[in-house]
Scaffold this motif. Structure first.
Motif, mmCIF file in Angstrom:
data_model
loop_
_atom_site.group_PDB
_atom_site.id
_atom_site.type_symbol
_atom_site.label_atom_id
_atom_site.label_comp_id
_atom_site.label_asym_id
_atom_site.label_seq_id
_atom_site.Cartn_x
_atom_site.Cartn_y
_atom_site.Cartn_z
ATOM 1 N N GLN A 2 0.730 -1.314 0.072
ATOM 2 C CA GLN A 2 0.001 0.039 -0.098
ATOM 3 C C GLN A 2 0.870 1.218 0.098
ATOM 4 O OE1 GLN A 2 -3.351 -0.359 0.064
ATOM 5 N NE2 GLN A 2 -3.192 -2.436 -0.076
ATOM 6 N N LYS A 3 0.276 2.422 -0.250
ATOM 7 C CA LYS A 3 0.985 3.654 -0.155
ATOM 8 C C LYS A 3 1.525 3.957 1.163
ATOM 9 C CE LYS A 3 -1.932 5.792 -3.784
ATOM 10 N NZ LYS A 3 -2.773 6.820 -3.982
ATOM 11 N N LYS A 5 1.528 6.498 2.960
ATOM 12 C CA LYS A 5 0.857 7.464 3.867
ATOM 13 C C LYS A 5 -0.320 6.627 4.611
ATOM 14 C CE LYS A 5 -2.138 9.099 0.367
ATOM 15 N NZ LYS A 5 -2.527 10.268 -0.303
ATOM 16 N N ASP A 6 -0.446 5.253 4.056
ATOM 17 C CA ASP A 6 -1.467 4.378 4.726
ATOM 18 C C ASP A 6 -1.082 3.677 5.942
ATOM 19 O OD1 ASP A 6 -3.460 5.671 2.879
ATOM 20 O OD2 ASP A 6 -3.186 3.910 1.418
ATOM 21 N N GLN A 8 0.698 2.796 9.588
ATOM 22 C CA GLN A 8 0.920 3.564 11.038
ATOM 23 C C GLN A 8 1.843 2.767 11.707
ATOM 24 O OE1 GLN A 8 -2.834 3.545 12.774
ATOM 25 N NE2 GLN A 8 -3.889 5.053 11.764
ATOM 26 N N HIS A 54 -0.718 -1.341 7.611
ATOM 27 C CA HIS A 54 -1.712 -0.614 7.072
ATOM 28 C C HIS A 54 -2.942 -0.222 7.999
ATOM 29 C CE1 HIS A 54 -4.872 0.290 4.175
ATOM 30 N NE2 HIS A 54 -3.579 0.672 3.368
ATOM 31 N N SER A 55 -3.140 1.086 7.824
ATOM 32 C CA SER A 55 -4.226 1.483 8.562
ATOM 33 C C SER A 55 -5.570 0.494 8.746
ATOM 34 C CB SER A 55 -4.738 2.887 8.250
ATOM 35 O OG SER A 55 -3.743 3.883 8.049
ATOM 36 N N THR A 56 -5.854 0.131 7.793
ATOM 37 C CA THR A 56 -6.836 -0.935 7.707
ATOM 38 C C THR A 56 -6.851 -2.116 8.686
ATOM 39 O OG1 THR A 56 -6.666 -1.895 5.858
ATOM 40 C CG2 THR A 56 -8.006 0.009 5.537
#
Length: 75
Positions: A2-3, A5-6, A8, A54-56
């Protein structure tokens, strides 16, 4: 992947074996990880390595991290 910025930060350490063990547990849970290595090249004992998720996946990753910390305390 993923990108950037996504992602954490989830965990930071200077202990490579801990980083690898946590990354393995996250991979087993189907969670993709990335690293940011902030150690000094001349003095690797200075600075840390961050594991990012990833944030998700962050909430699921926190549950894996709790299990990892619990397991580490038992050993």
């Amino acid at each position: 992947m993923q990108k950037d910025k996504d992602f954490q930060p989830l965990y930071a350490s200077t202990v490579e074996v801990d980083l690898l063990a946590l990354e393995d547990m996250l991979a087993e849970a189907g969670i993709e990880t990335a690293r940011i290595d902030q150690r000094d090249r001349m003095y690797p004992m200075l600075g840390q390595v961050q594991i990012l998720v990833h944030s998700t996946d962050f909430e699921r990753a926190q549950e894996v991290l709790k299990r990892f910390i619990t397991d580490e305390r038992r050993n």
